[in-house]
Design a protein around this motif. Sequence first.
Motif, PDB file in Angstrom:
ATOM      1  N   GLY A   1       0.685  -1.127   0.179  1.00 55.76           N
ATOM      2  CA  GLY A   1      -0.454  -0.053  -0.126  1.00 55.76           C
ATOM      3  C   GLY A   1       1.173   1.260   0.171  1.00 55.76           C
ATOM      4  N   GLY A   2       2.319   0.892   0.259  1.00 52.63           N
ATOM      5  CA  GLY A   2       2.645   2.376  -0.013  1.00 52.63           C
ATOM      6  C   GLY A   2       3.129   2.707  -1.481  1.00 52.63           C
ATOM      7  N   GLY A   3       4.011   4.166  -1.502  1.00 55.97           N
ATOM      8  CA  GLY A   3       3.430   4.585  -2.672  1.00 55.97           C
ATOM      9  C   GLY A   3       3.918   6.159  -2.783  1.00 55.97           C
ATOM     10  N   LEU A   4       3.501   6.740  -3.674  1.00 56.23           N
ATOM     11  CA  LEU A   4       3.453   8.487  -3.640  1.00 56.23           C
ATOM     12  C   LEU A   4       1.588   8.806  -3.391  1.00 56.23           C
ATOM     13  CD1 LEU A   4       4.809  10.721  -4.421  1.00 56.23           C
ATOM     14  CD2 LEU A   4       4.240  10.646  -7.178  1.00 56.23           C
ATOM     15  N   VAL A   5       2.150   9.410  -2.396  1.00 56.46           N
ATOM     16  CA  VAL A   5       0.788  10.605  -2.294  1.00 56.46           C
ATOM     17  C   VAL A   5       1.212  11.795  -1.973  1.00 56.46           C
ATOM     18  CG1 VAL A   5       1.143  10.006   0.058  1.00 56.46           C
ATOM     19  CG2 VAL A   5      -1.144  10.906  -0.627  1.00 56.46           C
ATOM     20  N   GLN A   6       0.457  12.959  -2.662  1.00 58.24           N
ATOM     21  CA  GLN A   6       0.257  13.940  -2.397  1.00 58.24           C
ATOM     22  C   GLN A   6      -0.025  14.654  -0.664  1.00 58.24           C
ATOM     23  OE1 GLN A   6       1.040  16.266  -4.967  1.00 58.24           O
ATOM     24  NE2 GLN A   6       1.803  14.097  -5.933  1.00 58.24           N
ATOM     25  N   ALA A   7       0.751  15.730  -0.814  1.00 49.85           N
ATOM     26  CA  ALA A   7       0.472  16.331   0.890  1.00 49.85           C
ATOM     27  C   ALA A   7      -1.507  16.526   1.461  1.00 49.85           C
ATOM     28  CB  ALA A   7       1.392  17.740   1.038  1.00 49.85           C
ATOM     29  N   GLY A   8      -1.283  16.516   1.861  1.00 46.64           N
ATOM     30  CA  GLY A   8      -2.614  16.163   2.647  1.00 46.64           C
ATOM     31  C   GLY A   8      -3.571  15.287   2.330  1.00 46.64           C
ATOM     32  N   GLY A   9      -2.957  14.035   0.864  1.00 43.46           N
ATOM     33  CA  GLY A   9      -3.858  12.559   0.364  1.00 43.46           C
ATOM     34  C   GLY A   9      -3.543  11.788   2.449  1.00 43.46           C
ATOM     35  N   SER A  10      -5.152  10.601   1.834  1.00 39.82           N
ATOM     36  CA  SER A  10      -4.520   9.682   2.690  1.00 39.82           C
ATOM     37  C   SER A  10      -4.212   8.392   1.636  1.00 39.82           C
ATOM     38  CB  SER A  10      -6.249   9.297   2.487  1.00 39.82           C
ATOM     39  OG  SER A  10      -6.755  10.388   3.125  1.00 39.82           O
ATOM     40  N   LEU A  11      -3.483   7.588   2.423  1.00 38.52           N
ATOM     41  CA  LEU A  11      -2.964   6.517   2.316  1.00 38.52           C
ATOM     42  C   LEU A  11      -3.577   5.088   2.866  1.00 38.52           C
ATOM     43  CD1 LEU A  11      -0.487   5.770  -0.270  1.00 38.52           C
ATOM     44  CD2 LEU A  11       1.321   5.818   1.544  1.00 38.52           C
TER      45      LEU A  11
ATOM     46  N   GLN B   1      -4.994   3.333   8.283  1.00 35.69           N
ATOM     47  CA  GLN B   1      -5.361   4.790   7.348  1.00 35.69           C
ATOM     48  C   GLN B   1      -4.749   5.689   7.705  1.00 35.69           C
ATOM     49  OE1 GLN B   1      -7.666   5.279   4.297  1.00 35.69           O
ATOM     50  NE2 GLN B   1      -7.101   6.568   3.913  1.00 35.69           N
ATOM     51  N   MET B   2      -4.145   6.793   6.863  1.00 31.73           N
ATOM     52  CA  MET B   2      -3.476   7.430   7.017  1.00 31.73           C
ATOM     53  C   MET B   2      -4.044   8.866   6.085  1.00 31.73           C
ATOM     54  SD  MET B   2       0.160   6.334   7.731  1.00 31.73           S
ATOM     55  CE  MET B   2       0.855   8.311   8.460  1.00 31.73           C
ATOM     56  N   ASN B   3      -4.228   9.696   7.253  1.00 36.08           N
ATOM     57  CA  ASN B   3      -5.226  10.897   6.044  1.00 36.08           C
ATOM     58  C   ASN B   3      -4.592  12.590   6.549  1.00 36.08           C
ATOM     59  OD1 ASN B   3      -7.557   9.413   5.444  1.00 36.08           O
ATOM     60  ND2 ASN B   3      -8.512   9.463   7.513  1.00 36.08           N
ATOM     61  N   SER B   4      -4.177  13.557   5.283  1.00 35.51           N
ATOM     62  CA  SER B   4      -3.655  14.283   6.123  1.00 35.51           C
ATOM     63  C   SER B   4      -2.278  14.452   6.117  1.00 35.51           C
ATOM     64  CB  SER B   4      -4.805  15.496   6.816  1.00 35.51           C
ATOM     65  OG  SER B   4      -5.851  15.685   6.958  1.00 35.51           O
ATOM     66  N   GLN B   5      -1.808  13.486   4.616  1.00 42.33           N
ATOM     67  CA  GLN B   5      -0.832  13.534   4.974  1.00 42.33           C
ATOM     68  C   GLN B   5       0.079  14.449   5.124  1.00 42.33           C
ATOM     69  OE1 GLN B   5       1.142   9.701   4.400  1.00 42.33           O
ATOM     70  NE2 GLN B   5       0.142   9.786   6.283  1.00 42.33           N
ATOM     71  N   LYS B   6       1.557  14.387   5.235  1.00 49.18           N
ATOM     72  CA  LYS B   6       3.022  15.604   5.762  1.00 49.18           C
ATOM     73  C   LYS B   6       3.352  15.382   4.881  1.00 49.18           C
ATOM     74  CE  LYS B   6       1.204  17.109  10.303  1.00 49.18           C
ATOM     75  NZ  LYS B   6       0.896  17.573  11.215  1.00 49.18           N
ATOM     76  N   ALA B   7       4.519  16.127   4.241  1.00 50.65           N
ATOM     77  CA  ALA B   7       5.728  15.724   3.156  1.00 50.65           C
ATOM     78  C   ALA B   7       7.177  15.149   4.561  1.00 50.65           C
ATOM     79  CB  ALA B   7       6.575  16.963   2.383  1.00 50.65           C
TER      80      ALA B   7
ATOM     81  N   GLN C   1       8.176   2.272   1.615  1.00 52.89           N
ATOM     82  CA  GLN C   1       8.276   3.143   0.844  1.00 52.89           C
ATOM     83  C   GLN C   1       6.374   3.686   0.513  1.00 52.89           C
ATOM     84  OE1 GLN C   1      10.790   4.839   1.574  1.00 52.89           O
ATOM     85  NE2 GLN C   1       9.939   7.174   1.275  1.00 52.89           N
ATOM     86  N   VAL C   2       6.313   5.240   1.704  1.00 53.92           N
ATOM     87  CA  VAL C   2       5.816   6.202   1.163  1.00 53.92           C
ATOM     88  C   VAL C   2       6.248   7.485   1.257  1.00 53.92           C
ATOM     89  CG1 VAL C   2       3.765   7.282   2.478  1.00 53.92           C
ATOM     90  CG2 VAL C   2       3.703   5.357   3.322  1.00 53.92           C
ATOM     91  N   THR C   3       5.950   7.629   0.266  1.00 55.36           N
ATOM     92  CA  THR C   3       6.957   9.246  -0.326  1.00 55.36           C
ATOM     93  C   THR C   3       5.279  10.654  -0.581  1.00 55.36           C
ATOM     94  OG1 THR C   3       8.349   8.466  -1.277  1.00 55.36           O
ATOM     95  CG2 THR C   3       7.539  10.448  -2.406  1.00 55.36           C
ATOM     96  N   VAL C   4       5.300  11.169   0.202  1.00 52.30           N
ATOM     97  CA  VAL C   4       4.198  12.210   0.279  1.00 52.30           C
ATOM     98  C   VAL C   4       4.957  13.829   0.032  1.00 52.30           C
ATOM     99  CG1 VAL C   4       2.886  13.646   1.469  1.00 52.30           C
ATOM    100  CG2 VAL C   4       3.311  11.628   2.231  1.00 52.30           C
ATOM    101  N   ALA C   5       4.921  13.492  -1.412  1.00 56.93           N
ATOM    102  CA  ALA C   5       4.783  14.730  -2.550  1.00 56.93           C
ATOM    103  C   ALA C   5       4.650  16.525  -1.540  1.00 56.93           C
ATOM    104  CB  ALA C   5       4.669  14.771  -3.354  1.00 56.93           C
ATOM    105  N   SER C   6       4.926  17.401  -2.266  1.00 55.49           N
ATOM    106  CA  SER C   6       4.585  18.805  -1.017  1.00 55.49           C
ATOM    107  C   SER C   6       4.185  19.570  -2.234  1.00 55.49           C
ATOM    108  CB  SER C   6       5.843  18.831   0.179  1.00 55.49           C
ATOM    109  OG  SER C   6       6.713  20.060  -0.825  1.00 55.49           O
TER     110      SER C   6
END
Length: 125
Positions: free
Chosen positions: A8-18, A81-87, A120-125
Amino acid sequence: QVQLTESGGGLVQAGGSLRLSCAASGLTFSTYRMGWFRQAPGKEREFVASISWSGGPAYADSVKGRCTISRDNSKNTVDMQMNSQKAEETTVYYCARQNGPYGSACRRTGESGYWGQGTQVTVAS
């Protein structure tokens, strides 16, 4: 042999959910507390969330209100479940079988006897 496999890891935009998932085998899953931790390069592994064998959760202050840990004993899985992800939350996340059996949700890294390979979880700002 206990095996833990994260997904379930991957790229998510800041503020997004994973949603991360961990599949467990080689143990009586329903009797063990399970945890999620994360570790950035050069830093110590830190606690994110834990869930007791009976479903009671515990969260790090940094994720409280944004994170929900759950388990499905019929599938031997624990999800987060992780919401409002931060960089700054870009890092590798690990699933852990915490010492037991039984016991309440636990924040201590040292209470984890088995670890997955990480995702790996990458949060793009």
